[in-house]
Design a protein around this motif. Structure first.
Motif, PDB file in Angstrom:
ATOM      1  N   PRO A  45       0.814  -1.229   0.000  1.00 49.08           N
ATOM      2  CA  PRO A  45       0.000   0.000   0.000  1.00 49.08           C
ATOM      3  C   PRO A  45       0.845   1.275   0.000  1.00 49.08           C
ATOM      4  O   PRO A  45       0.495   2.257  -0.661  1.00 49.08           O
ATOM      5  N   ALA A  46       1.950   1.266   0.711  1.00 47.03           N
ATOM      6  CA  ALA A  46       2.827   2.440   0.736  1.00 47.03           C
ATOM      7  C   ALA A  46       3.456   2.681  -0.627  1.00 47.03           C
ATOM      8  O   ALA A  46       3.688   3.829  -1.022  1.00 47.03           O
ATOM      9  N   LEU A  47       3.722   1.622  -1.336  1.00 46.47           N
ATOM     10  CA  LEU A  47       4.295   1.713  -2.681  1.00 46.47           C
ATOM     11  C   LEU A  47       3.250   2.197  -3.682  1.00 46.47           C
ATOM     12  O   LEU A  47       3.538   3.009  -4.562  1.00 46.47           O
ATOM     13  N   ARG A  48       2.032   1.741  -3.510  1.00 46.75           N
ATOM     14  CA  ARG A  48       0.961   2.032  -4.466  1.00 46.75           C
ATOM     15  C   ARG A  48       0.520   3.498  -4.420  1.00 46.75           C
ATOM     16  O   ARG A  48       0.186   4.083  -5.462  1.00 46.75           O
ATOM     17  N   LEU A  49       0.521   4.105  -3.261  1.00 46.29           N
ATOM     18  CA  LEU A  49      -0.013   5.463  -3.112  1.00 46.29           C
ATOM     19  C   LEU A  49       0.643   6.483  -4.047  1.00 46.29           C
ATOM     20  O   LEU A  49      -0.060   7.181  -4.789  1.00 46.29           O
ATOM     21  N   PRO A  50       1.977   6.628  -4.085  1.00 41.42           N
ATOM     22  CA  PRO A  50       2.560   7.606  -5.022  1.00 41.42           C
ATOM     23  C   PRO A  50       2.299   7.250  -6.487  1.00 41.42           C
ATOM     24  O   PRO A  50       2.114   8.141  -7.321  1.00 41.42           O
ATOM     25  N   LEU A  51       2.262   5.966  -6.791  1.00 41.69           N
ATOM     26  CA  LEU A  51       2.013   5.554  -8.170  1.00 41.69           C
ATOM     27  C   LEU A  51       0.596   5.919  -8.606  1.00 41.69           C
ATOM     28  O   LEU A  51       0.365   6.249  -9.769  1.00 41.69           O
ATOM     29  N   ALA A  52      -0.344   5.876  -7.664  1.00 38.43           N
ATOM     30  CA  ALA A  52      -1.727   6.220  -7.978  1.00 38.43           C
ATOM     31  C   ALA A  52      -1.856   7.677  -8.409  1.00 38.43           C
ATOM     32  O   ALA A  52      -2.740   8.015  -9.206  1.00 38.43           O
ATOM     33  N   THR A  53      -0.990   8.538  -7.917  1.00 37.13           N
ATOM     34  CA  THR A  53      -1.055   9.952  -8.300  1.00 37.13           C
ATOM     35  C   THR A  53      -0.801  10.149  -9.789  1.00 37.13           C
ATOM     36  O   THR A  53      -1.217  11.148 -10.357  1.00 37.13           O
ATOM     37  N   GLU A  54      -0.100   9.207 -10.405  1.00 36.45           N
ATOM     38  CA  GLU A  54       0.180   9.277 -11.841  1.00 36.45           C
ATOM     39  C   GLU A  54      -0.673   8.288 -12.637  1.00 36.45           C
ATOM     40  O   GLU A  54      -0.457   8.093 -13.830  1.00 36.45           O
ATOM     41  N   GLY A  55      -1.595   7.601 -11.945  1.00 38.62           N
ATOM     42  CA  GLY A  55      -2.472   6.643 -12.622  1.00 38.62           C
ATOM     43  C   GLY A  55      -1.793   5.335 -12.999  1.00 38.62           C
ATOM     44  O   GLY A  55      -2.243   4.648 -13.913  1.00 38.62           O
ATOM     45  N   ILE A  56      -0.720   4.997 -12.311  1.00 31.92           N
ATOM     46  CA  ILE A  56       0.010   3.769 -12.642  1.00 31.92           C
ATOM     47  C   ILE A  56       0.092   2.830 -11.437  1.00 31.92           C
ATOM     48  O   ILE A  56       1.055   2.101 -11.278  1.00 31.92           O
ATOM     49  N   GLU A  57      -0.966   2.838 -10.613  1.00 27.78           N
ATOM     50  CA  GLU A  57      -0.955   1.971  -9.437  1.00 27.78           C
ATOM     51  C   GLU A  57      -0.859   0.497  -9.787  1.00 27.78           C
ATOM     52  O   GLU A  57      -0.407  -0.308  -8.977  1.00 27.78           O
ATOM     53  N   ALA A  58      -1.205   0.124 -11.019  1.00 24.06           N
ATOM     54  CA  ALA A  58      -1.079  -1.268 -11.449  1.00 24.06           C
ATOM     55  C   ALA A  58       0.381  -1.717 -11.489  1.00 24.06           C
ATOM     56  O   ALA A  58       0.673  -2.906 -11.452  1.00 24.06           O
ATOM     57  N   ALA A  59       1.297  -0.775 -11.540  1.00 23.29           N
ATOM     58  CA  ALA A  59       2.722  -1.107 -11.561  1.00 23.29           C
ATOM     59  C   ALA A  59       3.261  -1.439 -10.172  1.00 23.29           C
ATOM     60  O   ALA A  59       4.391  -1.917 -10.048  1.00 23.29           O
ATOM     61  N   ALA A  60       2.474  -1.211  -9.121  1.00 19.30           N
ATOM     62  CA  ALA A  60       2.960  -1.406  -7.751  1.00 19.30           C
ATOM     63  C   ALA A  60       3.471  -2.826  -7.481  1.00 19.30           C
ATOM     64  O   ALA A  60       4.585  -2.978  -6.969  1.00 19.30           O
ATOM     65  N   PRO A  61       2.725  -3.883  -7.810  1.00 24.88           N
ATOM     66  CA  PRO A  61       3.249  -5.220  -7.508  1.00 24.88           C
ATOM     67  C   PRO A  61       4.523  -5.563  -8.285  1.00 24.88           C
ATOM     68  O   PRO A  61       5.398  -6.261  -7.777  1.00 24.88           O
TER      69      PRO A  61
END
Length: 148
Positions: A45-61
């Motif tokens: 979740p900590a990794l996903r949050l900044p990625l979500a700001t750019e719409g790339i939360e799918a890249a988190a895993p």
């Protein structure tokens, strides 16, 4: 494999606020992951949050697979560190090289962070992260481009 001959990352030791958007979001995500890992919290979740700001939360895993593969949380900075650490610079350079599908050079960048088996394990996910960023319109700086 040697890591000599690799270019110097343009933002080695730079302040995080001086980074371009693609590098900045990856640094924020990596630092969030490291902080959560050090504190024993779930890191995804900590990794996903900044990625979500750019719409790339799918890249988190996939980015998490890179970070786990390299197993370098001890050499990464915290969210408030004023400068990039050498490990963070090597990570960003490796990811930038992977985005350009220059596998040998990306592997050499990851070898600055981890032993060969770990660097190899991070390479596949790094190529995927690079592709996902490219599809979202986020291009990392090209460390192989020579300045004129």
């Amino acid at each position: 494999m040697t890591t000599r001959g690799l270019p110097t990352w343009p933002w080695s030791g730079a302040a995080p606020e001086d980074l371009p958007p693609a590098e900045s979001v990856l640094l924020d995500a990596a630092r969030g992951w490291v902080e959560a890992t050090r504190e024993g919290r779930p890191p995804l979740p900590a990794l996903r949050l900044p990625l979500a700001t750019e719409g790339i939360e799918a890249a988190a895993p996939v980015l998490e697979a890179v970070l786990r593969g390299l197993a370098c949380p001890g050499s990464m900075g915290c969210r408030l560190c004023p400068r990039l650490t050498p490990a963070e610079s090597a990570l960003l350079m490796g990811l930038a090289l992977a985005q350009r599908a220059t596998r040998r050079e990306a592997l050499a960048g990851f070898l600055r962070l981890a032993p060969p088996a770990a660097a190899y394990s991070a390479l596949g996910p790094a190529l995927t992260v690079g592709l996902m960023l490219r599809r979202a319109g986020l291009l990392l700086a090209n460390p192989l481009r020579t300045e004129s």
